[in-house]
Design an enzyme around this catalytic site. Structure first.
Site, mmCIF file in Angstrom:
data_model
loop_
_atom_site.group_PDB
_atom_site.id
_atom_site.type_symbol
_atom_site.label_atom_id
_atom_site.label_comp_id
_atom_site.label_asym_id
_atom_site.label_seq_id
_atom_site.Cartn_x
_atom_site.Cartn_y
_atom_site.Cartn_z
ATOM 1 N N SER A 263 5.570 -0.089 -4.421
ATOM 2 C CA SER A 263 4.541 -0.145 -3.312
ATOM 3 C C SER A 263 3.556 0.649 -3.134
ATOM 4 O O SER A 263 4.044 2.129 -2.596
ATOM 5 C CB SER A 263 4.747 -0.665 -2.113
ATOM 6 N N ASP A 264 2.286 0.553 -3.073
ATOM 7 C CA ASP A 264 1.594 2.082 -2.277
ATOM 8 C C ASP A 264 2.419 2.293 -0.474
ATOM 9 O O ASP A 264 3.081 1.765 -0.232
ATOM 10 C CB ASP A 264 -0.247 1.487 -2.140
ATOM 11 N N TYR A 265 1.410 2.656 0.011
ATOM 12 C CA TYR A 265 2.573 3.654 0.980
ATOM 13 C C TYR A 265 2.123 3.383 2.275
ATOM 14 O O TYR A 265 1.228 2.488 2.960
ATOM 15 C CB TYR A 265 1.451 5.101 1.241
ATOM 16 N N ALA A 267 2.679 -0.103 2.492
ATOM 17 C CA ALA A 267 2.190 -1.552 1.884
ATOM 18 C C ALA A 267 3.138 -2.831 2.109
ATOM 19 O O ALA A 267 2.522 -4.046 2.697
ATOM 20 C CB ALA A 267 1.725 -1.424 0.658
#
Ligand code: GLC
Length: 723
Positions: A263-265, A267
């Protein structure tokens, strides 16, 4: 260059993974799915010892990396090494131009070399996983992250994505290290409504498949082993909980079953803010069930997955599938065999002279000459006097651009440095800052005016600093920031010939002043050698060859504006539709439809003539190849490099088709007077699109084709695609 493929893993690795997985407790499995940065994680070492962390991001000190790795390998029950991930978007310590500028080279081979240098420096310092290339297509310069990608076009974007994956995943990196790439942000992040970062996106499935997904597919086909789910929602379902993109497309249609999705940070936690999860536990469930294998910094997985499995909300098989991908990648990277790095390596690799030389070459080729009334190249005599003015003329930070946090200003050559290195002895250089970039009341217009008045030429270095683009750096205006236009106006009152050098992370609106200056060079944020490249180009030591990877609007109100637009039912080029007194067209009443500078545009100090277009295949069979050629001649007095571009238009389709689409390009070098026959080939399968049922289709019919220097000029022909 040979590069590693990480998308389909060997049976030997699968066997090693299964053997290890069989020994793991549920908590240890979930620990592998947890990625943290030490900066916001207390008791990190204790968590390493109990196997609660599978990956660390944001550490670049080799000694610290080895320390954490030793704890994971020697002090935890199973000794599973860590994956060390970092953002290496356009260089590590040798910082290259921002990717939007690199794409203006239209030189995938050069891009591959630059990415390999970035990988070599990153690997030498202990990074195993590069969170790049950023392959988000973007057609809205208000979005700050347009700086990080390859611009507006899927074809150019695909070429650059493949080149960057090949470079990042190169074999033969220092210390026998390997690096896996992470094309991001999956997917359509660049379609943010209003250009406001993290904002909703709502592309149709067709636009998703024709525009935003292709660069990812190209990167994965090139062997990229991971991807990163984006922050944005896609038509109501956030990318980090979107099983259509993460499972149906990525794993089922494209077959990337081994692809690790991080996942992005934070997210996953942000699914709560999106309003599709009531709490962190539900967010964890939705993300794992959608296909996100690793949780970057939201702690959702480490806090809730075990309970979700034990209560039967999440099958352990989903955990096992994710952990298999993570362990397989660690085996494929050789981390179980070589977990530690040689701390002596960085000194041998970082900022190597060859790396710095390459950074200069990329900077030279990335800069785009937008206007030149003949003032450039500057003709300097021993008595010449140059006024070098502007807040970015002696700035050592801006050229690093966004997302280059391993870069250091002391490594950067400013434009002033470049001129001082390149100017012949005796030429007087009068440097005046004039004003700040923005938000700072500093002004010295009087000094700037006096310097310009006393000089033979004024060079103004204007634009954005590095923090005005990149993540969370959207702009609602695209003008020169702060008091820079006022400074320019003041200098123009002197009547001294004026060159503007623009440093920015995005296209700006130049319309208010561009007609009143003699020349404009778009230098972008050009990396550690930017200043040298600017001086070499302005002084004629290098002939500019960059071509725009993104459209420059005439006005903010035109945005989003891009060359591959649809024709509409009332195109301005048509007769319009008579309903009342005047015909109605798709147009503005207060601005042109056309941009200030189009995609693919860029001037040179020489001139090129295109002639003798040949459509060698006036009829192309399905499964065949379109072959088109033309002669390009250097009709000027200076050697140069030209990017020859091929565009097509599908005149009638089962869905509307763009008025032009890039389908080929070739960079050629030409001596003065030299002619070259350029032949370009386009497989018929490249002429397809996603039809009414959103399936890829190649349809017979009539096409137009152009070969030319940019997306608005060129020799035009036609051909038929026949079933
Ligand atoms: C950031 C960015 C992403 C980056 C990640 C790790 O928020 O969106 O591009 O790779 O976090 O730094």
């Amino acid at each position: 260059m040979i590069h590693y493929q990480f998308t389909h893993l060997s049976e030997e690795i699968r066997a090693r993974v299964d053997a290890l997985l069989a020994q793991m407790t549920l908590e240890e499995k979930i620990g592998q799915m947890n990625q943290v940065t030490p900066h916001w994680t207390s008791d990190l070492e204790a968590q390493l010892r109990t196997g609660q962390i599978g990956s660390i991001l944001g550490i670049i000190d080799p000694t610290e990396i080895n320390r954490f790795q030793r704890i994971a390998v020697q002090e935890s029950r199973l000794g599973i090494p860590l994956l060390i991930g970092n953002d290496v978007i356009h260089g590590y310590r040798t910082v290259f131009p921002i990717p939007l500028a690199e794409a203006c080279t239209w030189d995938p081979a050069l891009q591959e070399q630059a990415s390999r240098v970035a990988a070599a420096e990153a690997a030498a310092c202990g990074t195993d996983w590069i969170f790049a290339p950023m392959v988000d297509i973007c057609r809205d310069p208000r979005w700050g992250r347009i700086a990080e990608g390859a611009g507006e076009d899927p074809f150019l974007g695909r070429a650059m994505a493949r080149a960057r994956v090949r470079g990042f995943q190169s074999a033969g990196l220092p210390g026998r290290r390997r690096i896996v790439a992470c094309p991001k942000h999956y997917v359509a992040y660049g379609a943010a409504e209003a250009g406001r970062d993290y904002n909703s996106t709502d592309p149709s499935e067709r636009t998703l498949r024709d525009v935003y997904l292709p660069p990812f597919k190209a990167a994965f086909d090139e062997g990229a082993g991971t991807t990163m789910s984006a922050f944005n929602e896609i038509g109501g379902i956030p990318a980090t909980a979107n099983s259509f993109t993460l499972k149906r497309v990525l794993r089922e249609e494209w077959g990337f079953a081994d692809m690790l999705v991080v996942s992005d940070y934070n997210a996953i936690a942000e699914l709560v803010a999106h309003g599709i999860a009531a709490d962190l536990k539900e967010a964890a469930r939705k993300a794992i069930m959608a296909g996100v294998d690793m949780d970057m910094m939201s702690f959702a997985y480490i806090r809730h997955l075990a309970d979700l499995v034990r209560e039967g909300s999440v099958p352990e098989a989903a955990i096992d599938a994710a952990v298999r991908r993570i362990l397989a990648l660690k085996f494929a990277l050789g981390l179980f065999d070589h977990p530690y790095i040689d701390e002596m390596l960085p000194a041998q690799v970082i900022l190597h002279p060859e790396h710095r030389a390459l950074a200069l070459e990329v900077a030279r080729r990335s800069m785009v000459l937008l206007k030149n009334d003949g003032l450039l190249p500057l003709r300097v005599a021993p008595t010449s006097k140059i006024a070098l003015i502007g807040p970015l003329a002696d700035d050592h930070a801006a050229p690093l651009g966004c997302w280059a946090w391993m870069g250091r200003p002391e490594d950067v050559e400013s434009v002033l440095d470049g001129f001082q290195a390149c100017l012949p002895a005796g030429i007087e250089l009068d440097h005046v800052r004039g004003c700040a970039v923005w938000r700072d009341p500093f002004e010295e217009f009087g000094r700037a005016e006096a310097a310009a008045r006393a000089a033979d030429v004024a060079v103004l270095v204007l634009g954005e600093d590095a923090h005005m683009s990149g993540e969370a750096r959207s702009r609602a205006y695209l003008d020169l920031p702060g008091r820079q236009q006022a400074l320019l106006e003041r200098v123009l009152t002197t009547g001294t010939p004026t060159v503007v050098v623009l440093m920015s992370g995005r296209p700006l609106v130049l319309t208010p002043w561009i007609d009143r200056v003699n020349a404009v060079l778009q230098a972008w944020h050009g990396g550690i050698r930017a200043g040298r490249a600017v001086a070499e180009i302005l002084l004629g030591q290098v002939n500019p060859s960059g071509k725009l990877s993104v459209t420059f609007p005439r006005a903010l109100g035109q945005v989003p504006i891009y060359y591959a637009h649809k024709n509409t039912g009332r195109p301005l080029q048509g007769t319009g539709t008579l309903q009342f007194a005047d015909p109605f067209w798709s147009r503005y009443i207060d601005e042109e439809n056309e941009p200030c500078f189009p995609f693919g545009y860029g001037l040179s100090y020489t001139t090129y003539r295109y002639d003798n277009l040949q459509i060698e295949t006036p009829v192309v069979e399905m499964g065949g190849t379109l072959r088109v050629s033309a002669t390009v001649t250097n009709t000027g007095t200076m050697a140069g490099e030209e990017v020859v571009q091929l565009y097509v238009r599908d005149l009638v389709g089962s869905v509307t088709r763009p008025v032009k689409e890039l389908k080929g390009f070739q960079r050629i070098a030409l001596a003065p007077g030299e002619s070259v026959r350029v032949s370009l080939a386009v497989p018929a399968d490249e002429l397809g699109f996603h039809g009414p049922d959103n399936r890829y289709v190649v349809e017979p019919g009539a096409f137009r084709v152009w070969i030319g220097p940019n997306s608005v000029e060129g020799l035009e022909g036609e051909f038929e695609l026949r079933a």
